[in-house]
Write an enzyme that holds these catalytic residues in place. Sequence first.
Site, PDB file in Angstrom:
ATOM      1  N   ASP A  64     -29.676  14.347 -46.445  1.00  0.00           N
ATOM      2  CA  ASP A  64     -29.485  13.503 -47.624  1.00  0.00           C
ATOM      3  C   ASP A  64     -29.947  12.071 -47.337  1.00  0.00           C
ATOM      4  OD1 ASP A  64     -28.568  12.809 -50.146  1.00  0.00           O
ATOM      5  OD2 ASP A  64     -26.521  13.541 -49.838  1.00  0.00           O
ATOM      6  N   ASP A  88     -28.208  15.646 -58.920  1.00  0.00           N
ATOM      7  CA  ASP A  88     -26.745  15.795 -58.879  1.00  0.00           C
ATOM      8  C   ASP A  88     -26.212  16.151 -60.263  1.00  0.00           C
ATOM      9  OD1 ASP A  88     -26.493  15.382 -56.231  1.00  0.00           O
ATOM     10  OD2 ASP A  88     -25.667  13.360 -56.354  1.00  0.00           O
TER      11      ASP A  88
HETATM   12  C1  DGJ Z   1     -25.583  13.281 -52.782  1.00  0.00           C
HETATM   13  C2  DGJ Z   1     -26.018  14.715 -52.913  1.00  0.00           C
HETATM   14  O1  DGJ Z   1     -26.973  14.827 -53.921  1.00  0.00           O
HETATM   15  C3  DGJ Z   1     -24.803  15.586 -53.173  1.00  0.00           C
HETATM   16  O2  DGJ Z   1     -25.199  16.913 -53.353  1.00  0.00           O
HETATM   17  C4  DGJ Z   1     -23.855  15.454 -52.015  1.00  0.00           C
HETATM   18  O3  DGJ Z   1     -24.442  15.973 -50.862  1.00  0.00           O
HETATM   19  C5  DGJ Z   1     -23.461  13.997 -51.826  1.00  0.00           C
HETATM   20  N1  DGJ Z   1     -24.625  13.155 -51.699  1.00  0.00           N
HETATM   21  C6  DGJ Z   1     -22.604  13.845 -50.600  1.00  0.00           C
HETATM   22  O4  DGJ Z   1     -22.335  12.529 -50.313  1.00  0.00           O
END
Ligand code: DGJ
Length: 642
Positions: A400, A463
């Site tokens: 990430d 997200d």
């Molecule tokens: C952003 C990601 O897009 C989510 O799926 C998740 O992993 C969060 N970060 C965790 O902090």
Amino acid sequence: GKGDYGDPFVCLTFADGSRTSDFVFESSEVKDEKPTLSGMPCALPPSCPDDQTLHVILKEACRPTLRLHLFYTAYSAENVISRRAVLENGTGETVVINKLLSSQLDFEDSDYIMTSFHGSWTNEMNRSETPCSGKNIVNETRLGFSSNRANPFVMLSRPDATETSGEVYASNLIYSGNHYECAQSGELARLRFSTGIHPEGFSWLLKSGESFETPEAALCYSAEGFGGVSRCFHRFVRKYIIRGIWANKAKPVLINSWEAAYFDFDENRILSIAKQAKQLGVELLVLDDGWFGRRNSTKTSMGDWTANPEKLPHGVRGLADRIHDMGMQFGIWVEPEMVNPPTKLYKEHPDWIYHFANRVSDTSREQYVLDMTREDVQQFVYQMLDDLLTSYDVDYIKWDANRPISQSNLDRSVWYKHIEAVYDIVKALKKKHPHVLFEACASGGGRIDYGILGIFDDFWTSDNTDACDRLTIQDSYSYIYPIKAMRAWVTDCPNFISNRDIPMRYRFHSAMMGTLGIGCNILKFSDEETKLAQEMIALYKEIRPIVQEGDFYRLENLSEDDYRSYEYLKDTKGLLFVFLSHTRIGHRPLTLKLRGLKKDTRYKLTYGDQEIIKSGAYFMARGIDLRLSGDYASELIFISEM
Ligand code: DGJ
């Protein structure tokens, strides 16, 4: 600097301070092999024997030992040409590169529409169309990552182009950093289209004896509209960009802990989720954020990558072993380019972040960005991940990156070097751990491009997990990125961001259009939900080769209602996904006209207890009438050749 006042391809500053350059033809040759001159971030692999590379060498008129090499590789079966440039300095002096793009096309007229995709967190990939005549249109990002603000993918189409017909040119940069795409309508209403590394904030000192190589731009042409471009690019990416074992292997169905548990979990809870997931048919469990340090919120611990003993008393190894014992694979979340201020890592190495000594360092999501251009930082990140993969037997890494870069240091090559470092670390890890699947994520779609896809194996598009919104987001990504690359989860309702309730069947159908994942708190499932999830996951495994490897068609909505329909075809089988968000009474049914079938072959369409047998010509010209009812209705139709 020399009479062509259009957007320049190259801008240099010489030792005497002058900035005019004039590159003239020296020689050219056509090669079967694709030459690679220096270590550019993500060179496409050598092309297949039928494809050829044209190498054009230009020399600077006053400094003939300064050469610009232009490489055009034709991937004929996919209708794609890749283009890159290499500047080779043999002048005996250092040359400053202020701008060196990857491709530039001059069109004879400017009667084109530029289509680009912009957005923000949870609102990725909104399509926008701008007529080019009389304008200077720039699609760009300067956040350090290719970013969700503007994807590097751009199309230039004739005004009459549609999904199925008309001329469309398309370009995507194979690079994950700051990018620049400019359509400039200039003299005599001609159009110049340029793409490459964003020149703003970029600068490279090219010493004598050195070369600088740009990323490649992938360029495509189709006379069969936007859909034609998509299918060419999908095939191109599957064949040349996605590499390693995952190029030819089905992607596993996963369960991810994020929306199900956020930071609130321990080993027992994760094991209960895994046990239940196994019953559902899930193949891989991914432990998301929150497993390390004292990470119970976004404020702390990133950088201190040791398991939280309260949550994981047997460490990551203990959890991974138990998951493996259940016959499932184990994956884990990391955010290696970042650090929270209250950490041991930051305390010990305050100079490891991008910062200026006399300024307050910027936080975003309570974190700083590590200066990935430093060798000690690169070594730390590599070692941390190598240890994780070696000691814990991890099958999957979700990498990430939840904020852009700011306060980068004084050297303006940072933007490029940061991305190069990320690529190099993942490449080195994959070399040592070739079975591991790497998912790219940057708060969802913050770093999705062909560069990342050449290094990682798939990506998290957004997200925004609302199944209805997600269809729009997936639809936009599908213009360029193959379905196989897109992770899509079924999550709980009401959805955490839209607060919308959508039936589970629709949520599954929406996620089954990509690489299926589950993000629900499955421990709370009713018996009915458990049964449906089991059926849907079993069904997905059956259709997975068609979804992940098939040709993809966005079908036209020929009704007045808000229908969306998509077709997948692979060999003798196919699928149709149809969605309706809101039923309106008294409207005509949807006429669904199929595409890509063989006219004279007979096909069977099956859904529910319906079965229709007709020729390919019939299904494509007349189509079938279909009426869905209720809000958030969906249908999955199976196509098979007779
Ligand atoms: C952003 C990601 O897009 C989510 O799926 C998740 O992993 C969060 N970060 C965790 O902090």
